[in-house]
Design an enzyme around this catalytic site. Structure first.
Site, PDB file in Angstrom:
ATOM      1  N   ASP A 270       0.862  -0.727  -0.130  1.00 17.51           N
ATOM      2  CA  ASP A 270      -0.095  -0.288  -0.009  1.00 17.51           C
ATOM      3  C   ASP A 270       0.726   1.192   0.247  1.00 17.51           C
ATOM      4  O   ASP A 270       2.204   1.085  -0.242  1.00 17.51           O
ATOM      5  CB  ASP A 270      -0.362  -0.040   1.003  1.00 17.51           C
ATOM      6  CG  ASP A 270      -2.324   1.150   1.175  1.00 17.51           C
ATOM      7  OD1 ASP A 270      -2.444   1.905   0.392  1.00 17.51           O
ATOM      8  OD2 ASP A 270      -2.552   0.204   1.563  1.00 17.51           O
ATOM      9  N   TRP A 271       0.158   2.208   0.122  1.00 20.95           N
ATOM     10  CA  TRP A 271       1.379   3.582  -0.352  1.00 20.95           C
ATOM     11  C   TRP A 271       1.826   3.970   0.917  1.00 20.95           C
ATOM     12  O   TRP A 271       1.350   4.377   1.990  1.00 20.95           O
ATOM     13  CB  TRP A 271       0.614   4.426  -1.151  1.00 20.95           C
ATOM     14  CG  TRP A 271       0.436   5.073  -2.663  1.00 20.95           C
ATOM     15  CD1 TRP A 271       0.446   5.656  -3.078  1.00 20.95           C
ATOM     16  CD2 TRP A 271      -0.384   3.832  -3.344  1.00 20.95           C
ATOM     17  NE1 TRP A 271       0.720   5.538  -4.342  1.00 20.95           N
ATOM     18  CE2 TRP A 271       0.021   4.425  -4.641  1.00 20.95           C
ATOM     19  CE3 TRP A 271      -0.397   2.410  -3.037  1.00 20.95           C
ATOM     20  CZ2 TRP A 271      -0.017   3.678  -5.674  1.00 20.95           C
ATOM     21  CZ3 TRP A 271      -0.034   1.414  -4.497  1.00 20.95           C
ATOM     22  CH2 TRP A 271      -0.597   2.118  -5.491  1.00 20.95           C
TER      23      TRP A 271
END
Ligand code: BGC
Length: 750
Positions: A270-271
């Protein structure tokens, strides 16, 4: 030795020739397989290029679209960047670009919860197909969705993106969505893997979850979806499980995902997943555990990767394996195969589909004395700001830049309902639209409800019914609150009470429409009103979809994919959510274990307000002729049931199959959903036979001490319900011998 070298050289030359050919025509067209192409690229990459490629980046198209991030381009080797973009309810790209004056709108489809409430895999598949077309025609290669985390608590701020409290519904709806999107030759990223069930401290929360709970509840939806639909990518989650970030867990990302489930795509973080400060994460742990791509990718991570490769801390075999996973997907992507996108997806057709599916996901919770459908040409007093400025979906990466939002008032007018124009004028003064934050929305609600008794009495005299719309808006980064969110706000209560008083005094009905993304408290007021339609946040056609159901053009057939509790304290994770210490938790104990949602209400014998699987229709259905293909289970068993429309309206019904397994030595849920099927539109008097299949794993529970899924011998009850508590028919079969269904790797803490 010499001979060996020669062979290696020949192989390299062959790879180079193939690579040149693939560069010219796009690899998929050149006849070179993905694996050969990927290997040929890897063989030519420098260490710097490898470190670079394991980190995401941006590319010109990505910048123009304002999409989330792309994979790296290696122009020297003809590797083109793939563009990824959010999110679960529609393609999230910017409407305007600096380079021209065109607009690039995308469709706001119904939110995940609304899609799941259709229980209709064909319809969800159609949404997926439309979604995929928008990706492809806007030049996006991978959708950052669907989100399939389990609704552990009704307070999770992102539940609207997710499907259900139950992994079976989740997995099957997700598979339909992924297959639909990917049928266009673009990819998906099933997320967030795994147990990303809260937004509070989402980047750091350490979740203590037993292996059985992980496998039976939090991983099972992913497992079903991944096996049935092969998403191109998986997005690991932010949270930790048992002390380690999921993006650093070899047991999760390699042993389970690849070795047990046979997953072939790539895993992206995920970011900022795993980043603990200064754009740095434990890149060695990430890559070697199987998190192939670091998103969005930082220079510091590239540096660390290069250093670790040079020092041998990160094995080149692990690096090359990650590269091969990513390149294997690049190979299939529209970008790599030079697809010329049109920037012109069929937004009109997608809006029509959204209108239909949005209505299909609505759940009729109450309908006393046939309050709905509204009689033709009714005169309606329409209350609530979301009637005039409705909510299409939630906030954050699941938000969409759509061309328009269809309000409820216009939708109703178009269907022949006569609206009290005084109210429309009144609300117009308060609206503030669009909602960029939940405050935008909450703000308008605070002030507006000052209808005095005289005014309400006048409205009651002048109209045939009152319709009140209540809204909720939540999003990424924070969880919902109990007061003023899960519970009604004081002014909402006041409004319901006062409108009821005025309208009931003159014998007129009051209908409530819920334009919400997650569960709210209803026990204290649901019996006062005449009808409640749970409309969810059904996308940009919200007002039209709601009007279709309120007027009876569409007979509601959605059912709940989660439980509505009588009170927050009844929810299984209430005591443990969002973790400890309560004001700023760093650890969250999943003490309720596998007893999530209806599994808990059944076990504890707690009556919910509305149970899992519940949903009314304007018509009635009879269930009959339950048949099992055998009363002994060997490899699989087929269950069929006849559903007949015995009411006055044409309608659809969702039949649910729950299995009650023999307890043996393990504590098991009272029953678990193991099948569902929806009829087509049945005319009054018409019947349809629905068929569902049980496979060995449907019978099995996870035995931690044996690291295995085991089906215990004994009697299994098959319960066919219109909901989890409205069981219409039952039968049983026997499993004559204990069945070892699957032996697995040891994983997680015990
Ligand atoms: C979200 C993801 C999303 C990503 C990219 C993250 O903050 O958790 O769901 O896909 O951002 O926008």
């Amino acid at each position: 030795m010499r001979r060996h070298l020669l062979l290696q050289d020949l192989l390299l030359i062959l790879l180079l020739v193939l690579a040149v050919e693939a560069k010219a025509s796009g690899p998929a067209k050149s006849g070179v397989t993905a694996q050969v192409w990927a290997k040929s690229i890897i063989a030519q990459m420098t260490m710097e290029e490898k470190a670079d490629f394991l980190c995401g980046s941006s590319c010109p198209l990505n910048d123009a679209l304002k999409a989330s991030a792309s994979t790296k381009e290696i122009s020297r080797l003809g590797v083109r960047p793939m563009v990824t973009s959010d999110g679960p309810a529609g393609l999230r790209i910017l409407t305007l670009r600096p380079t021209d004056i065109e607009t690039y709108y995308t469709t706001a489809f119904p939110i995940g919860t609304s899609l799941a409430s259709t229980w209709d895999v064909d319809m969800v598949g159609k949404i997926g197909e439309a979604f995929g077309q928008e990706l492809k025609e806007y030049g996006v290669d991978i959708l950052l969705g669907p989100g399939v985390n389990i609704h552990r608590s009704p307070l999770c701020g992102r539940n609207f993106e997710y499907y259900s409290e139950d992994p079976y519904v989740t997995g099957n709806i997700a598979a339909a969505m992924i297959n639909g999107v990917q049928s266009n030759g673009v990819g998906t990223s099933i997320k967030h893997f795994a147990a990303n069930n809260q937004e509070t401290n989402r980047h750091s929360i350490n979740e203590i979850i037993s292996e059985r709970t992980m496998r039976e509840i939090y991983l099972r939806g992913f497992e079903i979806a991944i096996k049935k639909s092969h998403p191109w990518t998986v997005m690991s989650s932010y949270n930790k499980v048992d002390g380690s970030f999921t993006c650093e867990r070899h047991d999760l990302l390699t042993d389970i995902l690849r070795d047990e489930w046979g997953y072939k795509g790539f895993v992206m973080s995920d970011w900022d997943g795993g980043v603990t400060g200064n754009n740095r994460s434990d890149v060695v742990a990430q890559i070697s555990s199987g998190n192939d791509l670091l998103m969005p990718g930082y220079d510091e991570q590239r540096e660390d990767l290069l250093k670790a490769m040079k020092s041998g801390q990160l094995k080149m075999a692990d690096v090359d394996r990650a590269l091969e996973h990513i390149l294997g997907i690049v190979y299939m992507s529209p970008a790599q195969n030079k697809y010329v996108f049109s920037n012109n997806p069929d937004l009109k057709a997608h809006a029509e589909l959204t209108r239909r599916v949005g209505a299909e996901g609505m759940v009729l919770l109450e309908n006393r004395n046939d309050a709905l459908p509204l009689p033709k040409s009714s005169k309606v007093a329409l209350f609530g700001s979301t009637s005039y400025a409705p909510i299409t979906g939630g906030l954050g990466s699941g938000d969409v830049y759509k061309a328009y939002v269809a309000p409820v008032d216009k939708g109703l007018k178009n269907e022949g309902i006569v609206l009290d124009s005084n109210l429309a004028d009144y609300y117009a003064a308060y609206l503030c639209y669009p909602y960029h934050t939940s405050e935008d929305y909450n703000y308008i609600n605070e002030d507006q409800m000052n209808f005095n008794v005289d005014c309400l009495n006048t409205l009651a005299a002048a109209n045939d019914e009152a319709v009140i719309t209540l809204g909720r808006l939540s999003g990424e980064g924070s969880d919902r609150k109990i007061d003023d969110d899960f519970k009604l706000k004081p002014f909402e209560r006041r409004m319901i009470e006062n409108v009821l008083k005025a309208f009931h005094a003159v014998g007129k009905k009051v209908v409530v429409v819920l334009n919400i993304g997650g569960v709210i408290e209803m026990e204290s007021w649901k019996n006062e009103v005449d009808a409640v339609l749970l409309a969810w946040q059904p996308g940009q056609e919200v007002g039209n979809s709601i009007a279709d159901v309120l007027t009876g053009k569409v007979n509601p057939s959605g059912k709940l994919t989660m439980t509505f509790p009588k009170k927050y304290e009844d929810t299984p994770a209430a005591k443990y959510f969002p973790g400890e210490p309560a004001n700023d938790p760093n650890v969250s104990y999943y003490k309720e274990g596998i007893y999530v949602g209806y599994r808990s209400y059944d076990k504890q014998n707690v009556e919910p307000s509305y149970e899992f699987g519940y949903g009314k229709s304007f018509t009635d259905f009879k269930y009959s002729d339950l048949k099992l293909s055998s009363n002994h289970f060997s490899k699989q068993l087929t269950v069929s049931v006849v559903v007949t429309n015995v009411g006055r309206y044409a309608g659809k019904e969702v039949a649910q199959l729950y299995l009650s397994a023999p307890a043996a030595n393990l504590d098991k849920p009272v029953k678990e959903l193991k099948g569902f099927a929806k009829t087509g539109l049945l005319q009054p008097g018409e019947s349809e036979t629905l068929t569902m299949t049980l496979l060995p794993k449907d019978l099995a529970s996870f035995y931690t001490n044996q690291e295995a899924w085991i089906a215990d011998k004994g009697e299994y009850k098959v319960l066919i319900g219109a909901s989890s508590r409205d069981i219409r028919l039952q039968d049983k079969f026997v499993l004559p011998k204990r069945m070892m269904v699957e032996k697995v790797h040891p994983a997680f803490e015990k």
